[in-house]
Design a protein around this motif. Structure first.
Motif, PDB file in Angstrom:
ATOM      1  N   ALA A 136      37.052  31.703  18.701  1.00 58.81           N
ATOM      2  CA  ALA A 136      36.144  30.654  17.947  1.00 58.81           C
ATOM      3  C   ALA A 136      35.215  30.211  18.853  1.00 58.81           C
ATOM      4  O   ALA A 136      33.867  30.191  18.476  1.00 58.81           O
ATOM      5  N   PHE A 137      35.746  29.581  19.895  1.00 60.19           N
ATOM      6  CA  PHE A 137      34.924  28.768  20.961  1.00 60.19           C
ATOM      7  C   PHE A 137      33.934  29.659  21.606  1.00 60.19           C
ATOM      8  O   PHE A 137      32.922  29.573  22.094  1.00 60.19           O
ATOM      9  N   ARG A 138      34.581  30.900  22.027  1.00 61.98           N
ATOM     10  CA  ARG A 138      33.760  32.035  22.764  1.00 61.98           C
ATOM     11  C   ARG A 138      32.525  32.290  21.826  1.00 61.98           C
ATOM     12  O   ARG A 138      31.289  32.398  22.386  1.00 61.98           O
ATOM     13  N   GLU A 139      32.766  32.643  20.531  1.00 66.17           N
ATOM     14  CA  GLU A 139      31.754  32.752  19.572  1.00 66.17           C
ATOM     15  C   GLU A 139      30.529  31.712  19.499  1.00 66.17           C
ATOM     16  O   GLU A 139      29.435  31.808  19.632  1.00 66.17           O
ATOM     17  N   LYS A 140      31.141  30.309  19.719  1.00 71.16           N
ATOM     18  CA  LYS A 140      30.218  29.341  19.412  1.00 71.16           C
ATOM     19  C   LYS A 140      29.228  29.104  20.863  1.00 71.16           C
ATOM     20  O   LYS A 140      28.085  28.874  20.873  1.00 71.16           O
ATOM     21  N   ALA A 141      30.159  29.419  21.893  1.00 68.43           N
ATOM     22  CA  ALA A 141      29.220  29.702  23.405  1.00 68.43           C
ATOM     23  C   ALA A 141      28.206  30.519  23.154  1.00 68.43           C
ATOM     24  O   ALA A 141      26.888  30.608  23.770  1.00 68.43           O
ATOM     25  N   LEU A 142      28.329  31.848  22.634  1.00 69.92           N
ATOM     26  CA  LEU A 142      27.469  32.699  22.659  1.00 69.92           C
ATOM     27  C   LEU A 142      25.985  32.242  21.364  1.00 69.92           C
ATOM     28  O   LEU A 142      24.991  32.657  21.650  1.00 69.92           O
ATOM     29  N   ALA A 143      26.595  31.713  20.601  1.00 67.82           N
ATOM     30  CA  ALA A 143      25.273  31.111  19.604  1.00 67.82           C
ATOM     31  C   ALA A 143      24.787  30.001  19.868  1.00 67.82           C
ATOM     32  O   ALA A 143      23.867  29.839  19.351  1.00 67.82           O
ATOM     33  N   ASP A 144      25.415  29.103  20.792  1.00 64.30           N
ATOM     34  CA  ASP A 144      24.753  27.898  21.272  1.00 64.30           C
ATOM     35  C   ASP A 144      24.566  27.735  22.680  1.00 64.30           C
ATOM     36  O   ASP A 144      25.350  27.105  23.401  1.00 64.30           O
TER      37      ASP A 144
END
Length: 76
Positions: free
Chosen positions: A13-21
């Motif tokens: 979930a945090f990796r996905e946040k890194a990609l999105a933000d």
């Protein structure tokens, strides 16, 4: 769901946040690394984290020395 799997889901979930933000990319990656470490601890593996200086890589000799014994996460 076991603790290891739950931690891996959090890391993802945090990796996905890194990609999105991209503006807070480093913050989210640091959080993902913490959750990966927790997942490894839940698997009863030893965890060693090594942090390089300003873009430098961890010395290869250090990684080679501990890699056969433990899982290594290198964060730069």
């Amino acid at each position: 769901m076991d603790r290891r799997t739950a931690c891996l889901h959090q890391a993802n979930a945090f990796r996905e946040k890194a990609l999105a933000d991209p503006e807070h990319h480093d913050q989210w990656i640091d959080e993902a690394i913490k959750w990966l470490e927790r997942a490894m601890e839940a698997s009863c593996h030893a965890v060693i984290t090594m942090e390089g200086d300003c873009g430098s890589e961890a010395p290869a000799s250090t990684i080679e020395a501990v890699a056969p014994l433990r899982r290594v996460i290198v964060r730069q």
